[in-house]
Scaffold this active site. Structure first.
Site, PDB file in Angstrom:
ATOM      1  N   PRO A   1      -5.558 -24.784   7.959  1.00 52.03           N
ATOM      2  CA  PRO A   1      -5.729 -25.975   8.787  1.00 52.03           C
ATOM      3  C   PRO A   1      -6.376 -25.692  10.139  1.00 52.03           C
ATOM      4  CG  PRO A   1      -3.417 -25.326   8.674  1.00 52.03           C
ATOM      5  CD  PRO A   1      -4.152 -24.515   7.646  1.00 52.03           C
ATOM      6  N   ASN A   2      -7.180 -26.654  10.555  1.00 54.72           N
ATOM      7  CA  ASN A   2      -7.854 -26.686  11.866  1.00 54.72           C
ATOM      8  C   ASN A   2      -9.026 -25.718  11.977  1.00 54.72           C
ATOM      9  OD1 ASN A   2      -6.041 -28.665  13.011  1.00 54.72           O
ATOM     10  ND2 ASN A   2      -4.503 -27.045  13.055  1.00 54.72           N
TER      11      ASN A   2
ATOM     12  N   ARG B   1     -13.102 -25.596  18.743  1.00 57.22           N
ATOM     13  CA  ARG B   1     -11.652 -25.485  18.955  1.00 57.22           C
ATOM     14  C   ARG B   1     -11.346 -24.275  19.835  1.00 57.22           C
ATOM     15  NH1 ARG B   1      -7.376 -23.130  14.481  1.00 57.22           N
ATOM     16  NH2 ARG B   1      -5.500 -23.525  15.701  1.00 57.22           N
TER      17      ARG B   1
ATOM     18  N   TYR C   1     -10.928 -18.624  20.030  1.00 58.87           N
ATOM     19  CA  TYR C   1     -11.383 -18.462  18.646  1.00 58.87           C
ATOM     20  C   TYR C   1     -12.886 -18.202  18.519  1.00 58.87           C
ATOM     21  CZ  TYR C   1      -6.734 -20.160  17.364  1.00 58.87           C
ATOM     22  OH  TYR C   1      -5.372 -20.300  17.217  1.00 58.87           O
TER      23      TYR C   1
ATOM     24  N   ASN D   1      -7.154 -16.672   5.706  1.00 57.47           N
ATOM     25  CA  ASN D   1      -6.678 -17.015   7.044  1.00 57.47           C
ATOM     26  C   ASN D   1      -5.863 -18.300   6.887  1.00 57.47           C
ATOM     27  OD1 ASN D   1      -6.108 -17.767   9.607  1.00 57.47           O
ATOM     28  ND2 ASN D   1      -8.204 -17.571  10.403  1.00 57.47           N
TER      29      ASN D   1
ATOM     30  N   ALA E   1      -1.987 -21.961  10.869  1.00 59.83           N
ATOM     31  CA  ALA E   1      -0.575 -22.126  11.236  1.00 59.83           C
ATOM     32  C   ALA E   1       0.363 -21.997  10.030  1.00 59.83           C
ATOM     33  CB  ALA E   1      -0.373 -23.475  11.928  1.00 59.83           C
TER      34      ALA E   1
ATOM     35  N   GLU F   1      -4.706 -10.673   4.558  1.00 56.45           N
ATOM     36  CA  GLU F   1      -4.411 -11.733   5.542  1.00 56.45           C
ATOM     37  C   GLU F   1      -5.261 -11.447   6.775  1.00 56.45           C
ATOM     38  OE1 GLU F   1      -0.283 -11.866   6.818  1.00 56.45           O
ATOM     39  OE2 GLU F   1      -0.859 -12.872   8.689  1.00 56.45           O
TER      40      GLU F   1
ATOM     41  N   HIS G   1      -6.790 -12.981  10.748  1.00 48.76           N
ATOM     42  CA  HIS G   1      -6.753 -13.947  11.850  1.00 48.76           C
ATOM     43  C   HIS G   1      -7.835 -13.625  12.853  1.00 48.76           C
ATOM     44  CE1 HIS G   1      -2.900 -15.355  10.365  1.00 48.76           C
ATOM     45  NE2 HIS G   1      -2.602 -14.084  10.188  1.00 48.76           N
TER      46      HIS G   1
ATOM     47  N   ARG H   1       0.486 -13.289  21.062  1.00 47.14           N
ATOM     48  CA  ARG H   1       0.659 -14.717  21.365  1.00 47.14           C
ATOM     49  C   ARG H   1       2.139 -15.116  21.327  1.00 47.14           C
ATOM     50  NH1 ARG H   1      -3.709 -18.069  18.138  1.00 47.14           N
ATOM     51  NH2 ARG H   1      -2.932 -19.625  19.623  1.00 47.14           N
TER      52      ARG H   1
HETATM   53  C1  DQA Z   1      -4.998 -18.196  13.424  1.00 50.17           C
HETATM   54  C2  DQA Z   1      -3.696 -17.893  14.189  1.00 50.17           C
HETATM   55  C3  DQA Z   1      -2.631 -18.938  13.890  1.00 50.17           C
HETATM   56  O1  DQA Z   1      -1.441 -18.667  14.617  1.00 50.17           O
HETATM   57  C4  DQA Z   1      -3.135 -20.328  14.306  1.00 50.17           C
HETATM   58  O2  DQA Z   1      -2.189 -21.306  13.966  1.00 50.17           O
HETATM   59  C5  DQA Z   1      -4.475 -20.644  13.729  1.00 50.17           C
HETATM   60  C6  DQA Z   1      -5.498 -19.601  13.707  1.00 50.17           C
HETATM   61  C7  DQA Z   1      -6.132 -17.225  13.807  1.00 50.17           C
HETATM   62  O3  DQA Z   1      -7.085 -17.120  13.036  1.00 50.17           O
HETATM   63  O4  DQA Z   1      -6.087 -16.597  14.865  1.00 50.17           O
HETATM   64  O5  DQA Z   1      -4.738 -21.770  13.331  1.00 50.17           O
HETATM   65  O6  DQA Z   1      -4.739 -18.044  12.037  1.00 50.17           O
END
Ligand code: DQA
Length: 150
Positions: free
Chosen positions: A10-11, A18, A23, A75, A78, A99, A101, A108
């Site tokens: 998501p997002n 964003r 990011y 990825n 959240a 995994e 990020h 964080r």
């Molecule tokens: C994320 C890290 C997560 O905590 C966050 O909710 C994201 C992006 C990252 O790529 O740094 O949406 O996965």
């Protein structure tokens, strides 16, 4: 032909606009284009999906039982910190995955330090911005070649 599936949670469709200070400025299309080139130069297929819904991600993971996916780069956004359902989906299809990020989740908020995926992943890459994806793809290609997956 073995294929690498890249799933974005998501997002991540908003990448580029964003929180760019966190990011980066690359869009999801930029990242996917770079990844498809890396996969293609290694003679691998490439597929990708971004979804804001947990259900869509779960369905796509289930679909790997019937396609040529050999490896997953994930990825989970959240959902990393919340989703037992996505963890169970990956375990159910027995798909090797990394995994990853963009940000270093360990620098964080405390709620981001927990991952429902890290202990079942081949490895975890975090904190290198868009380069986290490239590093993960390079590692996936190495593993696929080492294991002679076709
Ligand atoms: C994320 C890290 C997560 O905590 C966050 O909710 C994201 C992006 C990252 O790529 O740094 O949406 O996965």
């Amino acid at each position: 032909m073995a294929s690498v599936l890249v799933l974005h949670g998501p997002n991540l469709n908003l990448l580029g606009t964003r929180e760019p200070e966190r990011y980066g400025h690359e869009t999801l299309d930029d990242i996917n284009q770079m990844l498809s080139q890396l996969a293609e130069s290694a003679g691998l297929g490439f597929a990708t999906l971004q979804a804001n819904s947990e259900a869509d991600l779960i369905e796509r993971i289930h679909a790997t039982r019937h396609d040529d996916t050999a490896f997953l780069l994930f990825n989970p956004g959240a959902f990393t910190h919340t989703s037992i359902a996505l963890r169970d989906a990956i375990l159910a299809v027995e798909l090797p995955f990394i995994e990853l990020h963009l940000s270093n989740i360990h620098q964080r908020e405390a709620f981001r330090h927990q991952s429902f995926f890290a202990d079942i992943a081949e490895g975890v890459i975090a904190g290198f911005g868009a380069n986290s994806y490239a590093l993960a793809m390079t590692a996936a290609i190495d593993l696929i070649q080492q294991r002679n997956i076709e």
